[in-house]
Motif scaffolding. Structure first.
Motif, PDB file in Angstrom:
ATOM      1  N   GLU A 122       7.512   5.435  -3.239  1.00 51.89           N
ATOM      2  CA  GLU A 122       7.477   4.251  -2.373  1.00 51.89           C
ATOM      3  C   GLU A 122       7.058   2.994  -3.120  1.00 51.89           C
ATOM      4  O   GLU A 122       7.095   1.900  -2.536  1.00 51.89           O
ATOM      5  CB  GLU A 122       6.570   4.481  -1.159  1.00 51.89           C
ATOM      6  CG  GLU A 122       5.194   5.007  -1.491  1.00 51.89           C
ATOM      7  CD  GLU A 122       5.096   6.518  -1.362  1.00 51.89           C
ATOM      8  OE1 GLU A 122       6.014   7.229  -1.819  1.00 51.89           O
ATOM      9  OE2 GLU A 122       4.067   6.991  -0.812  1.00 51.89           O
ATOM     10  N   ASP A 123       6.665   3.103  -4.365  1.00 54.81           N
ATOM     11  CA  ASP A 123       6.386   1.924  -5.189  1.00 54.81           C
ATOM     12  C   ASP A 123       7.663   1.336  -5.782  1.00 54.81           C
ATOM     13  O   ASP A 123       7.622   0.276  -6.413  1.00 54.81           O
ATOM     14  CB  ASP A 123       5.426   2.281  -6.330  1.00 54.81           C
ATOM     15  CG  ASP A 123       4.038   2.660  -5.835  1.00 54.81           C
ATOM     16  OD1 ASP A 123       3.468   3.626  -6.391  1.00 54.81           O
ATOM     17  OD2 ASP A 123       3.530   2.010  -4.899  1.00 54.81           O
ATOM     18  N   THR A 124       8.769   2.017  -5.595  1.00 53.05           N
ATOM     19  CA  THR A 124      10.044   1.536  -6.127  1.00 53.05           C
ATOM     20  C   THR A 124      10.404   0.189  -5.512  1.00 53.05           C
ATOM     21  O   THR A 124      10.440   0.036  -4.289  1.00 53.05           O
ATOM     22  CB  THR A 124      11.162   2.554  -5.848  1.00 53.05           C
ATOM     23  OG1 THR A 124      10.876   3.757  -6.567  1.00 53.05           O
ATOM     24  CG2 THR A 124      12.516   2.013  -6.279  1.00 53.05           C
ATOM     25  N   ALA A 125      10.644  -0.803  -6.370  1.00 46.97           N
ATOM     26  CA  ALA A 125      10.931  -2.162  -5.907  1.00 46.97           C
ATOM     27  C   ALA A 125      11.196  -3.054  -7.113  1.00 46.97           C
ATOM     28  O   ALA A 125      10.969  -2.638  -8.261  1.00 46.97           O
ATOM     29  CB  ALA A 125       9.764  -2.722  -5.105  1.00 46.97           C
ATOM     30  N   VAL A 126      11.638  -4.264  -6.833  1.00 49.02           N
ATOM     31  CA  VAL A 126      11.653  -5.301  -7.857  1.00 49.02           C
ATOM     32  C   VAL A 126      10.303  -6.001  -7.784  1.00 49.02           C
ATOM     33  O   VAL A 126       9.875  -6.424  -6.708  1.00 49.02           O
ATOM     34  CB  VAL A 126      12.794  -6.311  -7.640  1.00 49.02           C
ATOM     35  CG1 VAL A 126      12.727  -7.420  -8.686  1.00 49.02           C
ATOM     36  CG2 VAL A 126      14.149  -5.602  -7.697  1.00 49.02           C
ATOM     37  N   TYR A 127       9.645  -6.101  -8.928  1.00 50.40           N
ATOM     38  CA  TYR A 127       8.321  -6.707  -8.999  1.00 50.40           C
ATOM     39  C   TYR A 127       8.428  -8.112  -9.581  1.00 50.40           C
ATOM     40  O   TYR A 127       9.081  -8.320 -10.614  1.00 50.40           O
ATOM     41  CB  TYR A 127       7.389  -5.846  -9.849  1.00 50.40           C
ATOM     42  CG  TYR A 127       6.902  -4.616  -9.110  1.00 50.40           C
ATOM     43  CD1 TYR A 127       7.774  -3.565  -8.837  1.00 50.40           C
ATOM     44  CD2 TYR A 127       5.585  -4.517  -8.673  1.00 50.40           C
ATOM     45  CE1 TYR A 127       7.338  -2.442  -8.137  1.00 50.40           C
ATOM     46  CE2 TYR A 127       5.132  -3.403  -7.982  1.00 50.40           C
ATOM     47  CZ  TYR A 127       6.020  -2.376  -7.717  1.00 50.40           C
ATOM     48  OH  TYR A 127       5.581  -1.261  -7.021  1.00 50.40           O
ATOM     49  N   TYR A 128       7.764  -9.057  -8.917  1.00 51.15           N
ATOM     50  CA  TYR A 128       7.809 -10.456  -9.309  1.00 51.15           C
ATOM     51  C   TYR A 128       6.411 -10.956  -9.654  1.00 51.15           C
ATOM     52  O   TYR A 128       5.451 -10.698  -8.918  1.00 51.15           O
ATOM     53  CB  TYR A 128       8.358 -11.319  -8.178  1.00 51.15           C
ATOM     54  CG  TYR A 128       9.771 -11.004  -7.765  1.00 51.15           C
ATOM     55  CD1 TYR A 128      10.040 -10.062  -6.785  1.00 51.15           C
ATOM     56  CD2 TYR A 128      10.848 -11.665  -8.367  1.00 51.15           C
ATOM     57  CE1 TYR A 128      11.337  -9.771  -6.403  1.00 51.15           C
ATOM     58  CE2 TYR A 128      12.154 -11.389  -7.989  1.00 51.15           C
ATOM     59  CZ  TYR A 128      12.388 -10.440  -7.015  1.00 51.15           C
ATOM     60  OH  TYR A 128      13.682 -10.163  -6.640  1.00 51.15           O
ATOM     61  N   CYS A 129       6.338 -11.705 -10.725  1.00 54.18           N
ATOM     62  CA  CYS A 129       5.136 -12.439 -11.085  1.00 54.18           C
ATOM     63  C   CYS A 129       5.243 -13.830 -10.462  1.00 54.18           C
ATOM     64  O   CYS A 129       6.338 -14.411 -10.441  1.00 54.18           O
ATOM     65  CB  CYS A 129       5.073 -12.517 -12.608  1.00 54.18           C
ATOM     66  SG  CYS A 129       3.813 -13.579 -13.288  1.00 54.18           S
ATOM     67  N   ALA A 130       4.134 -14.349  -9.971  1.00 54.35           N
ATOM     68  CA  ALA A 130       4.170 -15.658  -9.329  1.00 54.35           C
ATOM     69  C   ALA A 130       2.912 -16.443  -9.643  1.00 54.35           C
ATOM     70  O   ALA A 130       1.823 -15.866  -9.781  1.00 54.35           O
ATOM     71  CB  ALA A 130       4.324 -15.516  -7.819  1.00 54.35           C
ATOM     72  N   ALA A 131       3.076 -17.756  -9.724  1.00 48.98           N
ATOM     73  CA  ALA A 131       1.954 -18.665  -9.962  1.00 48.98           C
ATOM     74  C   ALA A 131       1.692 -19.480  -8.702  1.00 48.98           C
ATOM     75  O   ALA A 131       2.629 -20.035  -8.109  1.00 48.98           O
ATOM     76  CB  ALA A 131       2.264 -19.594 -11.132  1.00 48.98           C
ATOM     77  N   GLY A 132       0.436 -19.547  -8.316  1.00 48.74           N
ATOM     78  CA  GLY A 132       0.082 -20.239  -7.095  1.00 48.74           C
ATOM     79  C   GLY A 132      -0.178 -21.719  -7.304  1.00 48.74           C
ATOM     80  O   GLY A 132      -0.199 -22.218  -8.425  1.00 48.74           O
ATOM     81  N   SER A 133      -0.375 -22.407  -6.204  1.00 45.02           N
ATOM     82  CA  SER A 133      -0.676 -23.838  -6.234  1.00 45.02           C
ATOM     83  C   SER A 133      -2.164 -24.095  -6.070  1.00 45.02           C
ATOM     84  O   SER A 133      -2.610 -25.243  -6.168  1.00 45.02           O
ATOM     85  CB  SER A 133       0.089 -24.559  -5.123  1.00 45.02           C
ATOM     86  OG  SER A 133      -0.232 -23.991  -3.864  1.00 45.02           O
ATOM     87  N   ARG A 134      -2.935 -23.034  -5.840  1.00 41.72           N
ATOM     88  CA  ARG A 134      -4.373 -23.170  -5.662  1.00 41.72           C
ATOM     89  C   ARG A 134      -5.087 -22.232  -6.640  1.00 41.72           C
ATOM     90  O   ARG A 134      -4.454 -21.396  -7.283  1.00 41.72           O
ATOM     91  CB  ARG A 134      -4.744 -22.829  -4.221  1.00 41.72           C
ATOM     92  CG  ARG A 134      -4.012 -23.688  -3.198  1.00 41.72           C
ATOM     93  CD  ARG A 134      -4.391 -23.316  -1.787  1.00 41.72           C
ATOM     94  NE  ARG A 134      -5.799 -23.578  -1.530  1.00 41.72           N
ATOM     95  CZ  ARG A 134      -6.369 -23.411  -0.348  1.00 41.72           C
ATOM     96  NH1 ARG A 134      -5.650 -22.986   0.676  1.00 41.72           N
ATOM     97  NH2 ARG A 134      -7.653 -23.656  -0.176  1.00 41.72           N
ATOM     98  N   THR A 135      -6.421 -22.327  -6.684  1.00 39.79           N
ATOM     99  CA  THR A 135      -7.174 -21.505  -7.618  1.00 39.79           C
ATOM    100  C   THR A 135      -7.205 -20.033  -7.221  1.00 39.79           C
ATOM    101  O   THR A 135      -7.433 -19.155  -8.047  1.00 39.79           O
ATOM    102  CB  THR A 135      -8.613 -22.016  -7.741  1.00 39.79           C
ATOM    103  OG1 THR A 135      -9.213 -22.033  -6.440  1.00 39.79           O
ATOM    104  CG2 THR A 135      -8.642 -23.419  -8.343  1.00 39.79           C
ATOM    105  N   TYR A 136      -6.968 -19.787  -5.917  1.00 37.29           N
ATOM    106  CA  TYR A 136      -6.897 -18.409  -5.444  1.00 37.29           C
ATOM    107  C   TYR A 136      -6.147 -18.400  -4.132  1.00 37.29           C
ATOM    108  O   TYR A 136      -6.355 -19.271  -3.287  1.00 37.29           O
ATOM    109  CB  TYR A 136      -8.282 -17.798  -5.250  1.00 37.29           C
ATOM    110  CG  TYR A 136      -8.220 -16.322  -4.917  1.00 37.29           C
ATOM    111  CD1 TYR A 136      -8.615 -15.839  -3.676  1.00 37.29           C
ATOM    112  CD2 TYR A 136      -7.731 -15.412  -5.849  1.00 37.29           C
ATOM    113  CE1 TYR A 136      -8.531 -14.494  -3.386  1.00 37.29           C
ATOM    114  CE2 TYR A 136      -7.645 -14.069  -5.564  1.00 37.29           C
ATOM    115  CZ  TYR A 136      -8.052 -13.607  -4.325  1.00 37.29           C
ATOM    116  OH  TYR A 136      -7.958 -12.273  -4.046  1.00 37.29           O
ATOM    117  N   SER A 137      -5.266 -17.444  -3.948  1.00 37.22           N
ATOM    118  CA  SER A 137      -4.496 -17.376  -2.717  1.00 37.22           C
ATOM    119  C   SER A 137      -3.932 -15.989  -2.487  1.00 37.22           C
ATOM    120  O   SER A 137      -3.527 -15.302  -3.445  1.00 37.22           O
ATOM    121  CB  SER A 137      -3.340 -18.388  -2.744  1.00 37.22           C
ATOM    122  OG  SER A 137      -2.535 -18.252  -1.585  1.00 37.22           O
TER     123      SER A 137
END
Length: 123
Positions: free
Chosen positions: A89-104
């Motif tokens: 069930e971990d099968t997926a496309v994994y994306y890295c992302a950068a936020g606009s705040r210090t934590y979100s």
């Protein structure tokens, strides 16, 4: 602006491990939250793990807690996701992302995305 490139996906048997890496470019990397998201076929993109700008705070979805670990290196401008005890069930496309705040933890607060890397876990 931040540019993100993921690597490390692949095919692994259930119970195995993979380490995803994300290389970031851009002057703001060390000041914003980073996250790993995933999207399985027919499902919405979901947050898997998030880390604050300093690395001092992390959060995980309930489905991966204990098994996955997110980390970052603000000198090398990288963020990683260590995935252990993988399940089909971990099968997926994994994306890295950068936020606009210090934590979100909110998907809409992530402005920059990588191209994604496929993770397939066989049973």
């Amino acid at each position: 602006q931040v540019q993100l490139v993921e690597s490390g996906g692949g095919l692994v048997q259930a119970g195995g491990s993979l380490r995803l890496s994300c290389a970031a470019s851009g002057r703001t990397f060390g000041t914003v939250a980073m996250g790993w998201f995933r999207q399985a076929p027919g499902k919405e993109r979901e947050l898997v793990a998030a880390i604050s700008w300093s690395g001092g705070h992390t959060d995980y979805s309930d489905s991966v807690k204990v098994r996955f670990t997110i980390s970052r290196d603000n000198v090398k401008n990288t963020v990683s996701l260590q995935m252990n005890s993988l399940k089909p069930e971990d099968t997926a496309v994994y994306y890295c992302a950068a936020g606009s705040r210090t934590y979100s933890l909110m998907r809409y607060e992530y402005d920059y995305w990588g191209q994604g890397t496929q993770v397939t876990v066989s049973s």
